[in-house]
Enzyme design. Structure first.
Site, mmCIF file in Angstrom:
data_model
loop_
_atom_site.group_PDB
_atom_site.id
_atom_site.type_symbol
_atom_site.label_atom_id
_atom_site.label_comp_id
_atom_site.label_asym_id
_atom_site.label_seq_id
_atom_site.Cartn_x
_atom_site.Cartn_y
_atom_site.Cartn_z
ATOM 1 N N GLU A 39 35.045 45.033 60.147
ATOM 2 C CA GLU A 39 35.902 43.843 60.095
ATOM 3 C C GLU A 39 37.024 44.074 59.099
ATOM 4 O O GLU A 39 36.907 44.912 58.219
ATOM 5 C CB GLU A 39 35.084 42.639 59.581
ATOM 6 C CG GLU A 39 34.058 42.146 60.541
ATOM 7 C CD GLU A 39 33.114 41.157 59.870
ATOM 8 O OE1 GLU A 39 33.478 40.552 58.849
ATOM 9 O OE2 GLU A 39 31.993 41.018 60.382
ATOM 10 N N LYS A 75 38.986 43.201 55.849
ATOM 11 C CA LYS A 75 38.624 42.561 54.591
ATOM 12 C C LYS A 75 39.792 41.660 54.184
ATOM 13 O O LYS A 75 40.826 42.129 53.712
ATOM 14 C CB LYS A 75 38.357 43.616 53.516
ATOM 15 C CG LYS A 75 37.811 43.037 52.238
ATOM 16 C CD LYS A 75 37.345 44.165 51.328
ATOM 17 C CE LYS A 75 36.683 43.708 50.047
ATOM 18 N NZ LYS A 75 37.283 42.588 49.369
ATOM 19 N N ASP A 84 42.106 39.232 52.281
ATOM 20 C CA ASP A 84 42.354 39.103 50.851
ATOM 21 C C ASP A 84 42.609 37.642 50.476
ATOM 22 O O ASP A 84 43.731 37.201 50.309
ATOM 23 C CB ASP A 84 43.542 39.984 50.456
ATOM 24 C CG ASP A 84 43.560 40.274 48.976
ATOM 25 O OD1 ASP A 84 42.567 39.933 48.297
ATOM 26 O OD2 ASP A 84 44.551 40.826 48.486
ATOM 27 N N TYR A 114 32.934 34.502 58.205
ATOM 28 C CA TYR A 114 32.332 35.769 58.622
ATOM 29 C C TYR A 114 30.808 35.814 58.482
ATOM 30 O O TYR A 114 30.217 36.862 58.689
ATOM 31 C CB TYR A 114 32.973 36.957 57.907
ATOM 32 C CG TYR A 114 33.111 36.784 56.398
ATOM 33 C CD1 TYR A 114 31.999 36.741 55.571
ATOM 34 C CD2 TYR A 114 34.366 36.680 55.817
ATOM 35 C CE1 TYR A 114 32.130 36.585 54.210
ATOM 36 C CE2 TYR A 114 34.507 36.524 54.449
ATOM 37 C CZ TYR A 114 33.390 36.476 53.649
ATOM 38 O OH TYR A 114 33.512 36.313 52.308
ATOM 39 N N LYS A 128 38.150 50.127 50.470
ATOM 40 C CA LYS A 128 39.408 49.545 49.973
ATOM 41 C C LYS A 128 40.555 50.505 50.251
ATOM 42 O O LYS A 128 40.431 51.718 50.024
ATOM 43 C CB LYS A 128 39.311 49.293 48.458
ATOM 44 C CG LYS A 128 38.248 48.277 48.089
ATOM 45 C CD LYS A 128 38.780 46.884 48.110
ATOM 46 C CE LYS A 128 39.025 46.145 46.933
ATOM 47 N NZ LYS A 128 38.818 45.803 45.739
ATOM 48 N N CYS A 149 73.120 67.435 24.365
ATOM 49 C CA CYS A 149 72.717 67.873 25.705
ATOM 50 C C CYS A 149 71.517 68.813 25.639
ATOM 51 O O CYS A 149 71.559 69.804 24.911
ATOM 52 C CB CYS A 149 73.893 68.568 26.390
ATOM 53 S SG CYS A 149 73.442 69.313 27.960
ATOM 54 N N CYS A 162 73.005 72.412 26.863
ATOM 55 C CA CYS A 162 74.037 73.184 26.148
ATOM 56 C C CYS A 162 74.237 72.726 24.714
ATOM 57 O O CYS A 162 75.055 73.275 23.991
ATOM 58 C CB CYS A 162 75.355 73.133 26.913
ATOM 59 S SG CYS A 162 76.148 71.506 26.789
ATOM 60 N N CYS A 206 76.891 64.594 29.445
ATOM 61 C CA CYS A 206 77.348 65.790 28.769
ATOM 62 C C CYS A 206 78.738 66.062 29.336
ATOM 63 O O CYS A 206 78.898 66.170 30.544
ATOM 64 C CB CYS A 206 76.407 66.949 29.063
ATOM 65 S SG CYS A 206 77.090 68.529 28.558
ATOM 66 N N CYS A 226 78.887 73.553 30.509
ATOM 67 C CA CYS A 226 77.439 73.331 30.405
ATOM 68 C C CYS A 226 76.699 74.008 31.563
ATOM 69 O O CYS A 226 76.993 73.774 32.737
ATOM 70 C CB CYS A 226 77.128 71.836 30.382
ATOM 71 S SG CYS A 226 75.369 71.475 30.487
HETATM 72 S S1 IVH Z 1 31.036 39.969 53.794
HETATM 73 C C1 IVH Z 1 27.137 39.959 51.622
HETATM 74 N N1 IVH Z 1 33.219 40.160 55.260
HETATM 75 O O1 IVH Z 1 35.314 40.427 50.063
HETATM 76 C C2 IVH Z 1 28.458 40.164 52.242
HETATM 77 N N2 IVH Z 1 33.432 39.725 52.943
HETATM 78 O O2 IVH Z 1 34.596 42.264 47.905
HETATM 79 C C3 IVH Z 1 29.450 39.198 51.773
HETATM 80 N N3 IVH Z 1 35.731 39.434 52.174
HETATM 81 O O3 IVH Z 1 33.180 38.249 48.347
HETATM 82 C C4 IVH Z 1 30.821 39.483 52.142
HETATM 83 N N4 IVH Z 1 36.684 39.699 54.150
HETATM 84 O O4 IVH Z 1 35.217 37.260 49.555
HETATM 85 C C5 IVH Z 1 32.710 39.964 54.044
HETATM 86 N N5 IVH Z 1 35.060 40.294 56.647
HETATM 87 C C6 IVH Z 1 34.543 40.095 55.437
HETATM 88 C C7 IVH Z 1 35.349 39.842 54.317
HETATM 89 C C8 IVH Z 1 34.751 39.661 53.080
HETATM 90 C C9 IVH Z 1 36.892 39.460 52.878
HETATM 91 C C10 IVH Z 1 35.622 39.218 50.721
HETATM 92 C C11 IVH Z 1 34.565 38.233 50.309
HETATM 93 C C12 IVH Z 1 33.645 38.997 49.409
HETATM 94 C C13 IVH Z 1 34.540 40.109 48.927
HETATM 95 C C14 IVH Z 1 33.769 41.314 48.452
#
Ligand code: IVH
Length: 668
Positions: free
Chosen positions: A113, A115, A117, A222, A311, A405, A408, A423, A428
């Site tokens: 999935e 991640k 932010d 999620y 990451k 310089c 030189c 310079c 030079c």
């Molecule tokens: S699963 C036990 N899935 O990332 C598993 N986390 O660095 C719990 N996050 O605290 C997290 N996208 O805030 C999961 N697709 C995703 C996510 C996700 C973002 C965040 C979440 C978690 C943090 C961990």
């Protein structure tokens, strides 16, 4: 590193990470980028592993999340909200995969999935009605932000089924809303949010829900709070579908992966597509799909063993300024460059970053020995973004630019209204070397086989004193040089000889007249046609040319008024260097040639012509050279080992010539 040094560094890292953590978690106002926080945290984890006796119980490595300091009511989570282990490389992922296979054997699959932010949230429903929303807090206790979450449109106030359950996910601010918000804040002269995640967190932690409501937040859920077996679900991927059925938003970019290679492919794909997403992601989450297998693997105190986060490589990282190096350019400008402890930034190792000029060093207060954040500006050129002052040693002293310089030793001057130190010694060495390297460069006189090292040797051995000296070189002199065989010397002499025929614009660019780049060189050459005519031009005549401004006109007139310049041009003329414009002025409408108005693609290796030459010649005859073959292509020139472009041309029935035919047609 000695134990003493390690101890000092551990203490320093514990101190600064506690501070950065406070700014990030509690104040929603970080002073360093996330990647930098991660990098320093990794350094601390490693050092504490090596020297466990210095691991303090309150070290930031020992904490699960932020402190809970807000005015919101605190709520205990029914089950801990775990975090994820972070990985940064394929190697780390292989180790994770290995551990998983040791735990549950070979028969399993992952779900990958994005991640997201944002910040983790928990949403509770009773009989299908939204009753409580909370932040993750420290994983055990969060903050009750129900009223704020009610304002978020993607949080359903009622589910499609009257169920009692908890859903977990991420609340985030889309990139567009973030940019708009910061723009408005800038207009009102308010503090800017560092990134969309902080903006989202800051919005949810406002006591007045109207603020959250105005911030256009969204969510991706999620997970279920429990593992979903009570709803007859057997795997995580089913839970994601189930969440969607109930009315939650969950992210559609998830993918089942059967092995690590598929995981790597997913990562590569999203590393590339990441900038096109309307929301920020900071990595990829990899999860074992099957609930039973998840349970078999279990959790550590802080993180599950069945999931991990990959990451993305940091675009901003910390390193140390080892030294500040000074280089003297062609025009005498002295440029300071930070010499860095080599560090990986967004996939490449960086060890130097230009500091541009004294003002920037002073403004950012960059000193030798400093810990600094490096980032790639526009993803290519590394720059020093900021100094981490709280990690600066007490002995450090402000950097002073030299007064003389470095090449030189003549006194440097700062011209009026300029930030640069210069310079001004015409003798030079460094300036002459740079000037010579520029003269021979591809877009100037295009003398191949005369790289930086050769240039430096020619000057050092006294074989060349200025660019005109190139035309007096002979075989005997050249083969004395280090690593210069007869063959390369012959080639170099040929290239020098050939350069005499260049059209005027190359010479004009090569001379390095201030403000005259290759485009201006061309305009001037086309307009005046001979060096003599240009030399006789007044500032007025020059500025009458559409593209020539006052600054350039002034520079050209001053240049040619210089006696040394006149002597130099005399020597070049004597050596037989062409001083006229030979590129034809072309009226593209009525050329009688086989190329006029045609779209032409060059492919494969040309043996007698260089690509650049072939392109220039075709264009001079009115042809248009493009990069890829399509239905619009009229002609393809195929050199040796031509590949897919040639086959495409054949498929489309486009006319194809070889190099010999091209040369014949060109000379007609
Ligand atoms: S699963 C036990 N899935 O990332 C598993 N986390 O660095 C719990 N996050 O605290 C997290 N996208 O805030 C999961 N697709 C995703 C996510 C996700 C973002 C965040 C979440 C978690 C943090 C961990």
């Amino acid at each position: 590193m000695t134990e003493q040094q390690a101890k000092a560094r551990i203490e320093e890292l514990q101190r600064v990470l506690t501070q950065y953590g406070h700014e990030y978690y509690d104040l929603d106002m970080p002073t360093v980028p996330d990647g930098v926080y991660d990098q320093l945290m990794q350094e601390l984890i490693q050092l504490e592993e090596q020297y466990p006796s210095y691991r303090q119980p309150d070290s930031p490595t020992q904490r699960v999340g932020g402190a809970i300091i807000s005015a919101f009511e605190k709520v205990a989570h029914d089950h801990p909200m775990l975090s994820l282990g972070d990985t940064f490389s394929q190697e780390d992922l292989r180790a994770f995969d290995e551990r998983v296979r040791q735990g549950i054997g070979e028969n399993f699959r992952y779900v990958c999935e994005l991640k997201i932010d944002g910040l983790a949230i928990s949403l509770k429903y009773e009989n299908g009605v939204f009753v409580q929303g909370a932040t993750r807090g420290n994983g055990t206790i969060g903050e009750n932000i129900t009223e704020n979450l009610k304002t978020v449109r993607s949080v359903p106030l009622r589910l499609t089924k009257p169920l009692t359950l908890e859903a977990r996910g991420e609340c985030y601010m889309p990139k567009r809303s973030f940019n708009k918000l910061n723009k408005e804040r800038a207009e009102r002269e308010e503090n800017l949010f560092a990134n969309p995640r902080n903006a989202a967190a800051g919005s949810l932690r406002q006591l007045d829900p109207k603020i959250a409501a105005s911030r256009n937040l969204s969510t991706f859920m999620y997970a279920l709070g429990t593992n979903g077996e009570e709803f007859g679900l057997e795997r995580h991927s089913e839970a994601l579908d189930f969440l969607q059925e109930l009315g939650f938003r969950s992210n559609d970019e998830r993918r089942i992966c059967h092995n690590l290679d598929e995981v790597f492919a997913y990562i590569d794909e999203w590393t590339e597509k990441r900038p096109t997403l309307p929301y920020e992601i900071d990595g990829i989450v990899i999860k074992v799909d099957d609930y039973h297998q998840q349970q078999e693997l279990g959790n550590t105190v802080k993180v599950p063993r069945w999931s991990i986060a990959y990451k993305f490589p940091a675009e901003e990282v910390v390193t140390t300024v080892l030294d500040i190096d000074l280089t003297v350019g062609r025009t005498g400008v002295v440029t300071p460059t930070a010499v860095l402890e080599p560090v990986l930034v967004a996939g490449t190792t960086v060890q130097r970053a230009s500091l541009h000029n004294e003002d920037i060093i002073r403004e950012k207060d960059i000193r030798i020995g400093d810990k600094v954040i490096i980032r790639k500006a526009g993803d290519i050129i590394p720059e020093v973004k900021q100094v981490l002052f709280d990690q600066r040693s007490e002995e450090s002293v402000a950097y002073e630019m030299p007064t003389h310089c470095p090449a030189c030793d003549s006194e440097l001057v700062r011209l009026e209204e300029e930030v640069a130190l210069r310079c001004v010694n015409p003798q030079c060495f460094a300036q002459i070397a740079e000037g010579l390297a520029h003269f021979v460069s591809r877009n100037a006189m295009n003398i191949e086989g005369c790289g930086e090292k050769v240039v430096a040797q020619l000057l050092r051995e006294g074989l060349v004193k200025d660019v005109s000296g190139l035309y007096d070189l002979n075989m005997e002199e050249l083969i004395q040089l280090e690593r210069m065989g007869e063959k390369s010397a012959t080639k170099l002499l040929q290239a020098i000889e050939a350069s005499k025929e260049n059209s005027l614009e190359r010479l004009l660019f090569g001379l390095g007249i201030r403000h005259v780049g290759s485009k201006a060189g061309k305009i001037l050459a086309e307009h005046f046609e001979t060096m003599d005519a240009l030399m006789a031009a007044t500032e007025e005549e020059l500025t009458r040319i559409f593209e020539i401004g006052e600054k350039m006109a002034d520079s050209v007139v001053t240049y040619f008024a210089n006696e040394d310049v006149q002597l130099l041009l005399g020597r070049l003329r004597e050596a037989g260097v062409n001083m006229t414009y030979t590129g034809k002025k072309i009226d593209r409408t009525d050329i009688d040639s086989n190329f006029n108005g045609k779209t032409i693609v060059l492919t494969g290796k040309l043996e007698r012509l260089t690509r650049q030459d072939a392109k220039a010649k075709i264009e001079a005859l009115g042809g248009n050279v493009t990069g890829s073959v399509s239905k619009k292509t009229d002609l393809v020139i195929a050199g040796a080992e031509a590949g897919s472009k040639l086959s495409k041309a054949e498929q489309l029935g486009i006319e194809v010539w070889d190099e010999t035919r091209l040369i014949e047609e060109l000379s007609e």
